[in-house]
Write a protein that holds these residues in place. Structure first.
Motif, mmCIF file in Angstrom:
data_model
loop_
_atom_site.group_PDB
_atom_site.id
_atom_site.type_symbol
_atom_site.label_atom_id
_atom_site.label_comp_id
_atom_site.label_asym_id
_atom_site.label_seq_id
_atom_site.Cartn_x
_atom_site.Cartn_y
_atom_site.Cartn_z
ATOM 1 N N GLN A 140 -88.423 65.971 -18.432
ATOM 2 C CA GLN A 140 -87.213 66.784 -18.326
ATOM 3 C C GLN A 140 -87.630 68.206 -17.667
ATOM 4 O O GLN A 140 -88.378 68.867 -18.544
ATOM 5 C CB GLN A 140 -86.400 66.721 -19.572
ATOM 6 N N VAL A 141 -87.192 68.634 -16.684
ATOM 7 C CA VAL A 141 -87.566 70.034 -16.223
ATOM 8 C C VAL A 141 -86.250 70.486 -15.781
ATOM 9 O O VAL A 141 -85.200 70.253 -15.383
ATOM 10 C CB VAL A 141 -88.223 70.066 -14.795
ATOM 11 N N PRO A 142 -85.932 71.925 -16.588
ATOM 12 C CA PRO A 142 -84.689 72.507 -16.313
ATOM 13 C C PRO A 142 -84.821 73.078 -14.928
ATOM 14 O O PRO A 142 -85.705 73.469 -14.331
ATOM 15 C CB PRO A 142 -84.628 73.756 -17.309
ATOM 16 N N VAL A 143 -83.447 73.123 -14.099
ATOM 17 C CA VAL A 143 -83.297 73.544 -12.956
ATOM 18 C C VAL A 143 -83.512 74.997 -12.907
ATOM 19 O O VAL A 143 -83.846 75.517 -11.789
ATOM 20 C CB VAL A 143 -81.825 73.135 -12.461
ATOM 21 N N MET A 144 -83.428 75.644 -14.006
ATOM 22 C CA MET A 144 -83.624 77.101 -14.104
ATOM 23 C C MET A 144 -84.163 77.695 -15.323
ATOM 24 O O MET A 144 -83.808 76.941 -16.380
ATOM 25 C CB MET A 144 -82.143 77.820 -13.876
ATOM 26 N N THR A 145 -85.113 78.425 -15.363
ATOM 27 C CA THR A 145 -85.943 79.200 -16.545
ATOM 28 C C THR A 145 -85.712 80.654 -16.184
ATOM 29 O O THR A 145 -86.036 81.206 -15.366
ATOM 30 C CB THR A 145 -87.102 78.587 -16.471
ATOM 31 N N ALA A 146 -84.970 81.320 -17.399
ATOM 32 C CA ALA A 146 -85.003 82.824 -17.627
ATOM 33 C C ALA A 146 -84.146 83.374 -16.208
ATOM 34 O O ALA A 146 -84.626 84.203 -15.598
ATOM 35 C CB ALA A 146 -86.287 83.324 -17.849
ATOM 36 N N GLY A 147 -83.309 82.510 -15.857
ATOM 37 C CA GLY A 147 -82.736 83.235 -14.649
ATOM 38 C C GLY A 147 -83.103 82.859 -13.312
ATOM 39 O O GLY A 147 -82.569 83.206 -12.192
ATOM 40 N N GLN A 148 -84.385 82.133 -13.119
ATOM 41 C CA GLN A 148 -85.152 81.879 -11.998
ATOM 42 C C GLN A 148 -85.135 80.387 -11.732
ATOM 43 O O GLN A 148 -85.236 79.424 -12.491
ATOM 44 C CB GLN A 148 -86.587 82.208 -12.074
ATOM 45 N N LEU A 149 -84.711 79.952 -10.461
ATOM 46 C CA LEU A 149 -84.719 78.629 -10.012
ATOM 47 C C LEU A 149 -86.136 78.028 -9.868
ATOM 48 O O LEU A 149 -87.139 78.660 -9.584
ATOM 49 C CB LEU A 149 -84.100 78.302 -8.704
ATOM 50 N N ASN A 150 -86.299 76.693 -10.550
ATOM 51 C CA ASN A 150 -87.399 76.278 -10.493
ATOM 52 C C ASN A 150 -87.863 75.253 -9.377
ATOM 53 O O ASN A 150 -88.532 74.115 -9.623
ATOM 54 C CB ASN A 150 -87.777 75.410 -11.907
ATOM 55 N N LEU A 153 -89.599 63.141 -12.409
ATOM 56 C CA LEU A 153 -88.735 64.227 -13.019
ATOM 57 C C LEU A 153 -87.424 63.702 -13.256
ATOM 58 O O LEU A 153 -86.797 63.039 -12.693
ATOM 59 C CB LEU A 153 -88.889 65.312 -12.240
ATOM 60 N N ALA A 154 -86.698 64.383 -14.395
ATOM 61 C CA ALA A 154 -85.298 64.319 -14.619
ATOM 62 C C ALA A 154 -84.845 65.891 -14.724
ATOM 63 O O ALA A 154 -85.370 66.502 -15.913
ATOM 64 C CB ALA A 154 -84.988 63.833 -16.126
ATOM 65 N N ILE A 155 -84.051 66.280 -13.694
ATOM 66 C CA ILE A 155 -83.922 67.843 -13.652
ATOM 67 C C ILE A 155 -82.411 67.975 -14.524
ATOM 68 O O ILE A 155 -81.420 67.127 -14.319
ATOM 69 C CB ILE A 155 -83.525 68.202 -12.073
ATOM 70 N N THR A 156 -82.512 68.910 -15.628
ATOM 71 C CA THR A 156 -81.370 69.136 -16.475
ATOM 72 C C THR A 156 -80.786 70.514 -15.898
ATOM 73 O O THR A 156 -81.380 71.152 -15.386
ATOM 74 C CB THR A 156 -81.819 69.183 -17.773
ATOM 75 N N GLY A 157 -79.468 70.766 -16.619
ATOM 76 C CA GLY A 157 -79.228 71.992 -16.446
ATOM 77 C C GLY A 157 -78.272 71.939 -14.908
ATOM 78 O O GLY A 157 -78.152 73.376 -14.555
ATOM 79 N N VAL A 158 -78.111 71.115 -14.356
ATOM 80 C CA VAL A 158 -77.554 71.062 -13.210
ATOM 81 C C VAL A 158 -75.963 70.771 -13.436
ATOM 82 O O VAL A 158 -75.481 70.199 -13.958
ATOM 83 C CB VAL A 158 -78.095 70.039 -12.423
ATOM 84 N N ALA A 159 -75.324 71.972 -13.015
ATOM 85 C CA ALA A 159 -73.560 71.890 -12.957
ATOM 86 C C ALA A 159 -73.002 72.009 -11.613
ATOM 87 O O ALA A 159 -71.580 71.649 -11.537
ATOM 88 C CB ALA A 159 -73.248 73.009 -13.804
ATOM 89 N N THR A 160 -73.475 72.152 -10.477
ATOM 90 C CA THR A 160 -72.828 72.516 -9.252
ATOM 91 C C THR A 160 -73.649 71.782 -8.093
ATOM 92 O O THR A 160 -74.677 71.103 -8.319
ATOM 93 C CB THR A 160 -72.709 73.874 -8.779
ATOM 94 N N ARG A 161 -72.681 71.461 -6.974
ATOM 95 C CA ARG A 161 -73.295 70.583 -5.969
ATOM 96 C C ARG A 161 -74.240 71.519 -5.154
ATOM 97 O O ARG A 161 -75.236 70.833 -4.475
ATOM 98 C CB ARG A 161 -72.112 70.412 -5.003
#
Length: 209
Positions: free
Chosen positions: A83-93, A107-115
């Protein structure tokens, strides 16, 4: 009305007992491990659940640490998705996601909310055949989920799942033919002991309304 739910159910829990019980109920369900306890033997858990997808979260925050831990977790088992967050500390990964996919780390990308966020993640998967799961948050708008599902279906190695807070959210995801639904552990009670007029069975993936 009866409809067949094609996606898999993903149970969110930190309790291995709940995970193994769910696996016994439904042999095709995916398993999501949100938090890891220091006492948990992750390698043994991955082995015990070798026929299921096991999503393991990162516990570090810097890019260098995330890269190293993701590579380490990917060695736990062939059924492990990191699991990797799509964003960390306001920066896209996006660069980290691209590099890990190129290295062959599922990978499983988390924290995704928009198209738009889904599009950015998919852009990193165009040159690789590494399995990728995109987890849409429960707050995602229905329109964003519609577009995101359509985009993900263009990539055979990509699966898109949606967090569902209730049975209505499950039904909406079902209509879009997403690849899975993330359920909280307490939702298993509702599924096992449904209210009158609504039934959702893990064993048959059958939802009645």
């Amino acid at each position: 009305m009866q409809t067949s739910f094609q996606g898999g159910y993903f149970i969110s829990s930190a309790d291995p007992a709940i995970l193994t019980t769910a696996a016994a109920v439904d042999g095709s369900c995916g398993l999501v491990l949100r938090r890891l306890s220091p006492q948990m033997n992750v390698r043994r858990l991955a082995s015990d659940l070798d026929s299921h997808r096991l999503l393991l979260p990162l516990t570090v925050t810097t890019l260098q640490q995330m890269r190293a831990q993701a590579e380490e977790l990917s060695l736990v088992g062939d059924n492990v998705y990191v699991q990797v967050p799509v964003m960390t500390a306001g920066q896209l990964n996006t660069a980290l996601i691209h590099d890990l996919l190129v290295e062959g780390v599922p990978l499983a990308i988390t924290g995704v909310a928009t198209r738009q966020a889904v599009k950015r993640v998919l852009d990193q998967a165009t040159a690789t055949q590494t399995p990728l799961i995109i987890v849409m948050g429960a707050a995602t708008s229905y329109y964003d989920l519609i577009v995101s599902t359509a985009l993900a279906h263009l990539f055979p190695t990509v699966q898109l799942v949606a967090e569902a807070a209730d049975q209505l959210a499950i039904l909406r995801a079902q209509r879009l033919a997403v690849d899975g639904v993330v359920l909280a552990a307490d939702q298993l009670v509702t599924i096992s002991q449904p209210e009158v007029g609504a039934r959702c069975q893990l064993s048959s993936h059958l939802t009645e309304y």
